[in-house]
Design a protein around this motif. Structure first.
Motif, PDB file in Angstrom:
ATOM      1  N   UNK A 353       0.848  -1.188   0.000  1.00  0.00           N
ATOM      2  CA  UNK A 353       0.000   0.000   0.000  1.00  0.00           C
ATOM      3  C   UNK A 353       0.887   1.241   0.000  1.00  0.00           C
ATOM      4  N   UNK A 354       0.263   2.391  -0.195  1.00  0.00           N
ATOM      5  CA  UNK A 354       0.980   3.653  -0.048  1.00  0.00           C
ATOM      6  C   UNK A 354       0.854   4.119   1.396  1.00  0.00           C
ATOM      7  N   UNK A 355       0.150   5.240   1.559  1.00  0.00           N
ATOM      8  CA  UNK A 355      -0.123   5.722   2.917  1.00  0.00           C
ATOM      9  C   UNK A 355      -0.794   4.622   3.743  1.00  0.00           C
ATOM     10  N   UNK A 356      -0.494   4.607   5.057  1.00  0.00           N
ATOM     11  CA  UNK A 356      -1.102   3.608   5.946  1.00  0.00           C
ATOM     12  C   UNK A 356      -1.744   4.290   7.151  1.00  0.00           C
ATOM     13  N   UNK A 357      -2.958   3.883   7.519  1.00  0.00           N
ATOM     14  CA  UNK A 357      -3.593   4.375   8.753  1.00  0.00           C
ATOM     15  C   UNK A 357      -2.977   3.651   9.944  1.00  0.00           C
ATOM     16  N   UNK A 358      -1.809   4.114  10.389  1.00  0.00           N
ATOM     17  CA  UNK A 358      -0.956   3.327  11.279  1.00  0.00           C
ATOM     18  C   UNK A 358      -1.648   2.896  12.569  1.00  0.00           C
ATOM     19  N   UNK A 359      -2.337   3.822  13.228  1.00  0.00           N
ATOM     20  CA  UNK A 359      -2.979   3.474  14.502  1.00  0.00           C
ATOM     21  C   UNK A 359      -4.004   2.359  14.299  1.00  0.00           C
ATOM     22  N   UNK A 360      -4.826   2.504  13.283  1.00  0.00           N
ATOM     23  CA  UNK A 360      -5.858   1.496  13.023  1.00  0.00           C
ATOM     24  C   UNK A 360      -5.243   0.149  12.672  1.00  0.00           C
ATOM     25  N   UNK A 361      -4.136   0.166  11.933  1.00  0.00           N
ATOM     26  CA  UNK A 361      -3.474  -1.088  11.570  1.00  0.00           C
ATOM     27  C   UNK A 361      -2.884  -1.757  12.811  1.00  0.00           C
ATOM     28  N   UNK A 362      -2.150  -1.003  13.625  1.00  0.00           N
ATOM     29  CA  UNK A 362      -1.538  -1.585  14.820  1.00  0.00           C
ATOM     30  C   UNK A 362      -2.586  -2.120  15.788  1.00  0.00           C
ATOM     31  N   UNK A 363      -3.766  -1.511  15.778  1.00  0.00           N
ATOM     32  CA  UNK A 363      -4.841  -1.951  16.675  1.00  0.00           C
ATOM     33  C   UNK A 363      -5.508  -3.236  16.197  1.00  0.00           C
ATOM     34  N   UNK A 364      -5.274  -3.621  14.946  1.00  0.00           N
ATOM     35  CA  UNK A 364      -5.980  -4.770  14.377  1.00  0.00           C
ATOM     36  C   UNK A 364      -5.395  -6.085  14.905  1.00  0.00           C
ATOM     37  N   UNK A 365      -6.227  -7.037  15.290  1.00  0.00           N
ATOM     38  CA  UNK A 365      -5.725  -8.301  15.859  1.00  0.00           C
ATOM     39  C   UNK A 365      -4.897  -9.140  14.892  1.00  0.00           C
ATOM     40  N   UNK A 366      -4.968  -8.864  13.593  1.00  0.00           N
ATOM     41  CA  UNK A 366      -4.170  -9.636  12.636  1.00  0.00           C
ATOM     42  C   UNK A 366      -2.692  -9.277  12.673  1.00  0.00           C
ATOM     43  N   UNK A 367      -2.356  -8.102  13.227  1.00  0.00           N
ATOM     44  CA  UNK A 367      -0.964  -7.646  13.218  1.00  0.00           C
ATOM     45  C   UNK A 367      -0.164  -8.359  14.310  1.00  0.00           C
ATOM     46  N   UNK A 368       0.968  -8.977  13.885  1.00  0.00           N
ATOM     47  CA  UNK A 368       1.815  -9.700  14.829  1.00  0.00           C
ATOM     48  C   UNK A 368       3.170  -9.086  15.039  1.00  0.00           C
ATOM     49  N   UNK A 369       3.551  -8.103  14.213  1.00  0.00           N
ATOM     50  CA  UNK A 369       4.858  -7.467  14.362  1.00  0.00           C
ATOM     51  C   UNK A 369       4.926  -6.202  13.534  1.00  0.00           C
ATOM     52  N   UNK A 370       5.824  -5.290  13.910  1.00  0.00           N
ATOM     53  CA  UNK A 370       5.903  -3.969  13.302  1.00  0.00           C
ATOM     54  C   UNK A 370       7.353  -3.667  12.947  1.00  0.00           C
ATOM     55  N   UNK A 371       7.682  -3.639  11.654  1.00  0.00           N
ATOM     56  CA  UNK A 371       8.989  -3.169  11.197  1.00  0.00           C
ATOM     57  C   UNK A 371       8.903  -1.653  11.134  1.00  0.00           C
ATOM     58  N   UNK A 372       9.634  -0.980  12.027  1.00  0.00           N
ATOM     59  CA  UNK A 372       9.393   0.441  12.284  1.00  0.00           C
ATOM     60  C   UNK A 372      10.674   1.259  12.245  1.00  0.00           C
ATOM     61  N   UNK A 373      10.506   2.543  11.919  1.00  0.00           N
ATOM     62  CA  UNK A 373      11.602   3.510  11.961  1.00  0.00           C
ATOM     63  C   UNK A 373      11.912   3.967  13.383  1.00  0.00           C
ATOM     64  N   UNK A 374      11.084   3.583  14.327  1.00  0.00           N
ATOM     65  CA  UNK A 374      11.309   3.884  15.750  1.00  0.00           C
ATOM     66  C   UNK A 374      11.155   5.364  16.090  1.00  0.00           C
ATOM     67  N   UNK A 375      10.303   6.082  15.363  1.00  0.00           N
ATOM     68  CA  UNK A 375       9.881   7.380  15.846  1.00  0.00           C
ATOM     69  C   UNK A 375       9.200   7.191  17.195  1.00  0.00           C
ATOM     70  N   UNK A 376       9.311   8.172  18.096  1.00  0.00           N
ATOM     71  CA  UNK A 376       8.815   7.953  19.449  1.00  0.00           C
ATOM     72  C   UNK A 376       7.307   7.755  19.488  1.00  0.00           C
ATOM     73  N   UNK A 377       6.549   8.528  18.708  1.00  0.00           N
ATOM     74  CA  UNK A 377       5.097   8.328  18.673  1.00  0.00           C
ATOM     75  C   UNK A 377       4.753   6.919  18.209  1.00  0.00           C
ATOM     76  N   UNK A 378       5.445   6.448  17.168  1.00  0.00           N
ATOM     77  CA  UNK A 378       5.197   5.098  16.658  1.00  0.00           C
ATOM     78  C   UNK A 378       5.562   4.036  17.692  1.00  0.00           C
ATOM     79  N   UNK A 379       6.651   4.275  18.421  1.00  0.00           N
ATOM     80  CA  UNK A 379       7.051   3.329  19.466  1.00  0.00           C
ATOM     81  C   UNK A 379       5.986   3.236  20.553  1.00  0.00           C
ATOM     82  N   UNK A 380       5.459   4.385  20.977  1.00  0.00           N
ATOM     83  CA  UNK A 380       4.408   4.381  21.997  1.00  0.00           C
ATOM     84  C   UNK A 380       3.142   3.689  21.492  1.00  0.00           C
ATOM     85  N   UNK A 381       2.798   3.911  20.224  1.00  0.00           N
ATOM     86  CA  UNK A 381       1.621   3.246  19.664  1.00  0.00           C
ATOM     87  C   UNK A 381       1.806   1.738  19.656  1.00  0.00           C
TER      88      UNK A 381
END
Length: 492
Positions: A353-381
């Motif tokens: 996909x292009x843009x991603x609704x990150x909060x909604x995706x991380x909240x979804x039960x299908x998500x098992x892991x997050x390859x992340x840039x480690x921005x602090x907001x993203x880390x807290x989410x």
């Protein structure tokens, strides 16, 4: 008797603005007498989504009528450009240029008003406003949108410079390690924030640290249970004046992505795809609003996903052209950058996909892991939703965040902690991270019974209990902050 009002001044960036607005909501919810004005400094160059976001709040029926917004006009770009300001000093100069506008807005608002200006809560990057607060005879406070550890690092580097004449930028390209009182482990120079390793940018960070010491208190978007060690380090600090620290997080915008770039149609397609995936089976790759990779690196990521066999949702953005400072955009055709046949081979298990609704995706039960840039907001989410992280930082303080998350906290696996990609600082294109390295990180990330996954589950539960709405440590901390602000309230 006049009612207390705080003026918030966030940095002109969406991540900082959204976090500040969420903090303002918590403050007015906790004190019925308190009201807040948020002064909006528009980004250089102007981005319409800031105004769109503010307008969406104004039109919301559920938004508090005790939070109001003042959008400042933008200073003339040609005047700033004519000064030929070096990039490291541009941002502070940009904020400085807004001081007359902020002063006029504040004096107009409080003239013949039943409100009393109680103080300014400024972003860590808006320290020039401290002088205006002093001129108006009110205290300054800070809302710090990164971690307690990064705040401690800024103070520590300033102390090293002032007392030992140590220049951290000399550690650039060094294999040495820096003892740091905020961590159990010494910090490898290779994971220090990029701005710390460049002399001109380090001078900016040191000056910000000095100015932060002048304030009456610092709210930090973190919580005691995750950063007890750096908090203790700051409380033990005997060097200089460290204001009281108030960990009040995690402060997150969990209610939607209305300020984002996606249409509702794209959002629905993404969420419907996730609905069809098994629980905890999908690895989510997303690198923030400014994260992108070269075509060669994209090919390696694709190969790693292909070989790992794991289900994936990949937010793939197109880099800005060389020499242009702007955010990544969406590809019109993913096949122009992905390996031939990749989309067909992975059609059953993956979605690009292009843009991603990150909060909604991380909240979804299908998500098992997050390859992340480690921005602090993203880390807290990620912590809030209990999703373990594979750390692949790009810019700002993300390498430092990655080290903290992987080594200090054990909440992440490493893909490449010392990776740097930031055209704004003139950094050369980094060496390619190989498909094998990426695959190793993804496989470790998605291990069902890993220590990282177990630790993330525990700290996720603690984050919810600590939060202001959970009535935990951050609730008490925010209460203490309100008491400090009201105790320092001017009498007239």
């Amino acid at each position: 008797m006049k009612k207390p009002e705080i003026v918030f001044i966030p940095a002109p960036a969406m991540g900082h603005l959204i976090a500040a607005v969420e903090a303002a909501k918590l403050l007015v919810d906790l004190d019925d007498h308190l009201s807040i004005t948020v002064i909006i400094i528009k980004p250089p160059p102007y981005e319409s989504k800031v105004s769109d976001y503010v307008q969406s709040l104004r039109s919301s029926t559920s938004f508090s009528d005790r939070i109001r917004f003042i959008e400042l006009p933008q200073p003339r770009q040609d005047e700033l450009a004519a000064k030929n300001i070096p990039l490291p000093k541009f941002f502070s100069t940009y904020i400085e240029s807004h001081k007359p506008l902020v002063k006029e807005a504040v004096l107009t608002k409080f003239d013949d008003s039943d409100l009393v200006l109680t103080g300014f809560v400024i972003d860590m990057f808006c320290t020039p406003i401290i002088d205006l607060a002093t001129e108006l005879g009110v205290p300054s406070y800070v809302f710090f949108t990164s971690s307690v550890a990064f705040l401690a690092l800024m103070f520590h580097l300033q102390t090293l410079r002032d007392e030992q004449n140590m220049d951290a930028s000399e550690l650039n390209d060094s294999d040495s390690e820096l003892p740091f009182p905020g961590f159990v482990n010494a910090i490898p120079a290779k994971v220090l924030p990029t701005v710390v390793l460049h002399k001109e940018w380090l001078a900016v960070i040191i000056e910000i640290a000095r100015r932060l010491r002048e304030t009456k208190g610092i709210m930090v978007n973190s919580f005691t249970e995750i950063e007890s060690y750096p908090l203790e380090s700051l409380s033990r600090s005997q060097v200089g004046n460290v204001p009281p620290i108030f960990p009040v997080g995690p402060i997150l915008n969990l209610k939607g992505d209305g300020h984002d770039e996606s249409s509702s149609g794209e959002f629905d397609v993404i969420m419907q795809w996730l609905d069809n995936q098994p629980p905890s089976s999908v690895v989510f790759l997303c690198f923030g609003s400014k994260g992108s990779f070269s075509e060669d690196q994209v090919q390696e990521i694709a190969c790693a996903l292909d070989q790992s066999g794991h289900r994936f949702l990949w937010s793939l953005r197109k880099p800005q052209p060389k020499g242009v400072i702007s955010s990544p955009t969406d590809y019109s055709n993913f096949e122009e950058v992905l390996p031939q046949g990749f989309l067909d081979r992975t059609a059953e298990i993956g979605k690009v996909i292009g843009w991603a609704p990150q909060v909604s995706v991380l909240a979804h039960p299908a998500i098992g892991g997050f390859v992340s840039h480690c921005g602090w907001n993203s880390t807290l989410e990620s912590i809030w939703f209990g999703v373990p992280i594979a750390a692949w930082p790009l810019y700002a303080e993300q390498q430092f965040n990655a080290f903290q998350t992987v080594r200090e906290l054990g909440l992440a696996v490493e893909i490449k902690m010392d990776y740097r990609r930031d055209s704004r600082l003139g950094i050369k294109e980094p060496p390619i991270v190989t498909a094998e390295e990426i695959k190793r990180g993804i496989v470790g990330l998605m291990e069902p019974q890993s220590d990282v996954r177990k630790k993330m589950k525990v700290i996720s539960e603690k984050s919810r209990k600590a939060s202001v709405k959970g009535g935990g440590s951050s609730y008490s901390s925010l209460r203490d902050f309100i008491s400090l602000v009201l105790g320092n309230m001017p009498m007239n």
